[in-house]
Design a protein around this motif. Sequence first.
Motif, PDB file in Angstrom:
ATOM      1  N   ILE A 184       6.103  -7.633  -8.243  1.00 14.18           N
ATOM      2  CA  ILE A 184       5.985  -8.422  -7.004  1.00 14.18           C
ATOM      3  C   ILE A 184       5.762  -7.483  -5.824  1.00 14.18           C
ATOM      4  CG2 ILE A 184       7.322  -9.826  -5.377  1.00 14.18           C
ATOM      5  CD1 ILE A 184       8.707 -11.072  -7.793  1.00 14.18           C
ATOM      6  N   GLN A 185       4.785  -7.813  -4.982  1.00 20.93           N
ATOM      7  CA  GLN A 185       4.550  -7.029  -3.754  1.00 20.93           C
ATOM      8  C   GLN A 185       4.548  -7.983  -2.558  1.00 20.93           C
ATOM      9  OE1 GLN A 185       1.083  -4.664  -5.697  1.00 20.93           O
ATOM     10  NE2 GLN A 185       1.716  -3.406  -3.957  1.00 20.93           N
ATOM     11  N   ARG A 186       5.662  -8.066  -1.897  1.00 25.77           N
ATOM     12  CA  ARG A 186       5.786  -8.902  -0.700  1.00 25.77           C
ATOM     13  C   ARG A 186       6.382  -8.067   0.435  1.00 25.77           C
ATOM     14  NH1 ARG A 186       2.793 -11.455  -2.868  1.00 25.77           N
ATOM     15  NH2 ARG A 186       2.675 -13.686  -3.285  1.00 25.77           N
ATOM     16  N   PRO A 187       5.591  -7.072   0.946  1.00 24.56           N
ATOM     17  CA  PRO A 187       6.122  -6.213   2.007  1.00 24.56           C
ATOM     18  C   PRO A 187       6.347  -7.006   3.292  1.00 24.56           C
ATOM     19  CG  PRO A 187       3.777  -5.827   1.689  1.00 24.56           C
ATOM     20  CD  PRO A 187       4.209  -6.748   0.589  1.00 24.56           C
ATOM     21  N   ARG A 188       7.220  -6.485   4.159  1.00 21.64           N
ATOM     22  CA  ARG A 188       7.547  -7.202   5.397  1.00 21.64           C
ATOM     23  C   ARG A 188       7.053  -6.463   6.637  1.00 21.64           C
ATOM     24  NH1 ARG A 188      12.708 -10.179   4.010  1.00 21.64           N
ATOM     25  NH2 ARG A 188      11.989 -11.392   2.228  1.00 21.64           N
ATOM     26  N   THR A 189       6.185  -5.447   6.454  1.00 21.64           N
ATOM     27  CA  THR A 189       5.595  -4.765   7.621  1.00 21.64           C
ATOM     28  C   THR A 189       4.089  -5.022   7.617  1.00 21.64           C
ATOM     29  OG1 THR A 189       5.165  -2.754   6.336  1.00 21.64           O
ATOM     30  CG2 THR A 189       7.264  -2.854   7.545  1.00 21.64           C
ATOM     31  N   ILE A 190       3.467  -4.924   8.797  1.00 24.38           N
ATOM     32  CA  ILE A 190       2.014  -5.080   8.866  1.00 24.38           C
ATOM     33  C   ILE A 190       1.345  -3.940   8.079  1.00 24.38           C
ATOM     34  CG2 ILE A 190       1.791  -3.901  11.113  1.00 24.38           C
ATOM     35  CD1 ILE A 190      -0.389  -6.813   9.810  1.00 24.38           C
ATOM     36  N   TYR A 191       1.975  -2.773   8.108  1.00 30.25           N
ATOM     37  CA  TYR A 191       1.462  -1.630   7.348  1.00 30.25           C
ATOM     38  C   TYR A 191       1.421  -1.965   5.851  1.00 30.25           C
ATOM     39  CZ  TYR A 191       1.485   3.229   5.532  1.00 30.25           C
ATOM     40  OH  TYR A 191       1.203   4.402   4.880  1.00 30.25           O
ATOM     41  N   GLY A 192       2.538  -2.475   5.339  1.00 32.69           N
ATOM     42  CA  GLY A 192       2.608  -2.807   3.918  1.00 32.69           C
ATOM     43  C   GLY A 192       1.633  -3.913   3.549  1.00 32.69           C
ATOM     44  N   VAL A 193       1.567  -4.941   4.392  1.00 34.64           N
ATOM     45  CA  VAL A 193       0.650  -6.056   4.127  1.00 34.64           C
ATOM     46  C   VAL A 193      -0.789  -5.534   4.083  1.00 34.64           C
ATOM     47  CG1 VAL A 193      -0.293  -8.182   5.135  1.00 34.64           C
ATOM     48  CG2 VAL A 193       2.195  -7.809   5.073  1.00 34.64           C
ATOM     49  N   SER A 194      -1.123  -4.653   5.042  1.00 32.96           N
ATOM     50  CA  SER A 194      -2.504  -4.136   5.080  1.00 32.96           C
ATOM     51  C   SER A 194      -2.794  -3.259   3.854  1.00 32.96           C
ATOM     52  CB  SER A 194      -2.754  -3.355   6.373  1.00 32.96           C
ATOM     53  OG  SER A 194      -2.036  -2.137   6.380  1.00 32.96           O
ATOM     54  N   LYS A 195      -1.788  -2.572   3.330  1.00 34.33           N
ATOM     55  CA  LYS A 195      -2.022  -1.714   2.165  1.00 34.33           C
ATOM     56  C   LYS A 195      -2.140  -2.539   0.877  1.00 34.33           C
ATOM     57  CE  LYS A 195      -2.202   2.453   3.987  1.00 34.33           C
ATOM     58  NZ  LYS A 195      -3.367   3.331   3.878  1.00 34.33           N
ATOM     59  N   VAL A 196      -1.383  -3.625   0.758  1.00 39.90           N
ATOM     60  CA  VAL A 196      -1.578  -4.508  -0.400  1.00 39.90           C
ATOM     61  C   VAL A 196      -2.990  -5.092  -0.331  1.00 39.90           C
ATOM     62  CG1 VAL A 196      -0.800  -6.592  -1.608  1.00 39.90           C
ATOM     63  CG2 VAL A 196       0.880  -5.078  -0.547  1.00 39.90           C
ATOM     64  N   HIS A 197      -3.394  -5.466   0.884  1.00 39.77           N
ATOM     65  CA  HIS A 197      -4.747  -5.990   1.090  1.00 39.77           C
ATOM     66  C   HIS A 197      -5.785  -4.946   0.661  1.00 39.77           C
ATOM     67  CE1 HIS A 197      -7.906  -8.298   3.065  1.00 39.77           C
ATOM     68  NE2 HIS A 197      -8.307  -7.193   3.657  1.00 39.77           N
ATOM     69  N   ALA A 198      -5.559  -3.696   1.024  1.00 37.23           N
ATOM     70  CA  ALA A 198      -6.509  -2.628   0.667  1.00 37.23           C
ATOM     71  C   ALA A 198      -6.570  -2.464  -0.860  1.00 37.23           C
ATOM     72  CB  ALA A 198      -6.087  -1.316   1.321  1.00 37.23           C
ATOM     73  N   GLU A 199      -5.411  -2.478  -1.506  1.00 41.06           N
ATOM     74  CA  GLU A 199      -5.399  -2.343  -2.972  1.00 41.06           C
ATOM     75  C   GLU A 199      -6.206  -3.475  -3.616  1.00 41.06           C
ATOM     76  OE1 GLU A 199      -1.344  -2.420  -4.348  1.00 41.06           O
ATOM     77  OE2 GLU A 199      -0.735  -0.681  -3.161  1.00 41.06           O
ATOM     78  N   LEU A 200      -5.932  -4.694  -3.160  1.00 38.74           N
ATOM     79  CA  LEU A 200      -6.582  -5.856  -3.787  1.00 38.74           C
ATOM     80  C   LEU A 200      -8.070  -5.904  -3.471  1.00 38.74           C
ATOM     81  CD1 LEU A 200      -3.838  -8.583  -3.194  1.00 38.74           C
ATOM     82  CD2 LEU A 200      -4.432  -7.455  -5.336  1.00 38.74           C
ATOM     83  N   MET A 201      -8.438  -5.614  -2.230  1.00 35.03           N
ATOM     84  CA  MET A 201      -9.862  -5.639  -1.858  1.00 35.03           C
ATOM     85  C   MET A 201     -10.630  -4.546  -2.595  1.00 35.03           C
ATOM     86  SD  MET A 201     -10.703  -8.103   0.143  1.00 35.03           S
ATOM     87  CE  MET A 201     -12.199  -7.626   0.989  1.00 35.03           C
ATOM     88  N   GLY A 202     -10.031  -3.363  -2.677  1.00 35.96           N
ATOM     89  CA  GLY A 202     -10.705  -2.264  -3.380  1.00 35.96           C
ATOM     90  C   GLY A 202     -10.921  -2.614  -4.848  1.00 35.96           C
ATOM     91  N   GLU A 203      -9.906  -3.182  -5.459  1.00 43.10           N
ATOM     92  CA  GLU A 203     -10.041  -3.561  -6.868  1.00 43.10           C
ATOM     93  C   GLU A 203     -11.048  -4.697  -7.023  1.00 43.10           C
ATOM     94  OE1 GLU A 203      -6.170  -4.078  -8.670  1.00 43.10           O
ATOM     95  OE2 GLU A 203      -5.553  -2.055  -8.058  1.00 43.10           O
ATOM     96  N   TYR A 204     -11.036  -5.610  -6.074  1.00 42.24           N
ATOM     97  CA  TYR A 204     -12.026  -6.705  -6.123  1.00 42.24           C
ATOM     98  C   TYR A 204     -13.451  -6.140  -6.036  1.00 42.24           C
ATOM     99  CZ  TYR A 204     -14.822 -10.703  -4.859  1.00 42.24           C
ATOM    100  OH  TYR A 204     -15.815 -11.642  -4.839  1.00 42.24           O
ATOM    101  N   TYR A 205     -13.680  -5.254  -5.101  1.00 41.88           N
ATOM    102  CA  TYR A 205     -15.018  -4.647  -4.976  1.00 41.88           C
ATOM    103  C   TYR A 205     -15.378  -3.861  -6.235  1.00 41.88           C
ATOM    104  CZ  TYR A 205     -16.282  -5.661  -0.087  1.00 41.88           C
ATOM    105  OH  TYR A 205     -16.671  -6.271   1.067  1.00 41.88           O
TER     106      TYR A 205
END
Length: 369
Positions: A184-205
Amino acid sequence: MLFIRMLRRVGQSPACGCWTPVLPVRFLGISPRQIPADANFHSASFSDTDHPRVLITGGLGQLGVGLANLLRKRFGKDNVILSDIRKPPDHVFHSGPFIYSDILDYKNLREIVVNNRITWLFHYSALLSAIGEANVSLARAVNITGLHNILDVAAEHNLRLFVPSTIGAFGPTSPRNPTPDLCIQRPRTIYGVSKVHAELMGEYYHYRYGLDFRCLRYPGIISADSQPGGGTTDYAVQIFHDAAKHGKFECNLEARTRLPMMYIDDCLRATLEVMEAPAESLSMRTYNVSAMSFTPEELAQEVLKHVPEFQITYNVDAVRQAIADSWPMKFDDSNARKDWGWKHDFDLPELVTTMLNFHGSETRVAQAN
Ligand SMILES: NC(=O)c1ccc[n+]([C@@H]2O[C@H](COP(=O)([O-])OP(=O)(O)OC[C@H]3O[C@@H](n4cnc5c(N)ncnc54)[C@H](O)[C@@H]3O)[C@@H](O)[C@H]2O)c1
Ligand SMILES: C[C@@H](O)[C@H](N)C(=O)O
């Protein structure tokens, strides 16, 4: 019509299970920065005998200059371009190519990639955890909008792309001791949220367009000759400076706060190793990497072995403490060790000796002058 023809050409590659990258990314969206239909999406790939042409974004932070030094030793000084939006100090400016690059300016990014025939991109620009909480809208712009520009330019120009993630990509509902790659990845900082987004977007691409995206989740990184940029783990850098200079340190995290940490040389070597790993060895595109885990109390005990008069006091910063309490205590990096042979060199005793040697010699030089 052209768009529909291109859509039809999108197919599944049997080897990697990913989509073949026949569809230029900017065609898909309604981006105002669409690329002309006849644009040549030239592959800037290099042969095995050539060196990559490297761009590092956000290169004037804690990690970028060290990465440039390492890559320049390996690929040649002129093949590695450091970039940032800040003015470089003299020694950095004179140590190799430096260029202005704002990752929020897509045209500027594309121009740099094209004019310099870039083939590898290390994307280091970001606002870190503590400073991100103090400036959420800027963190959102740099860490999320900026990342979109990076992904698009990398996909359009067939770059190999490294984006670092962090222990901060996990949150209070993640298993904390140890934290595996997939949970489970449910970070509570904007930094963490943006990094989960980066992981998922990079893998999607990667799966959708075949982008060669590689990502490591770094622990807190400890460096001697560069300053941290506003994170939660910064105390573990500052403590050495203060111990060597003043014999005491005021810590902004509680004594018992356990976090994963790594010496910068291990971090940069891991980054180069995962970028050089054969694609077939990577069973995933985002890996935890780890070296050690300690609390401020344990770190202070180790410092005390070298600086007998050393004293640590605590003045806890509530924002940083809440962040640290939601992060992993220990990282499980067994997949990195298994897939591409990751192995750290620095444990706590070597880290402390190395850091105090650096700061001790600096202090002695300063006292002599
Ligand atoms: N240092 C750590 O402990 C650590 C741990 C985990 C992950 N990381 C990741 O590693 C990367 C590098 O970390 P760092 O510690 O060097 O960060 P840092 O905060 O020290 O440096 C970030 C750099 O990004 C630049 N930047 C900001 N806005 C920009 C923009 N619009 N365009 C271009 N550059 C911009 C800043 O000027 C700065 O030099 C980051 O992505 C960070 O999330 C670092
Ligand atoms: C852990 C890492 O991402 C960074 N040093 C921070 O504390 O924000």
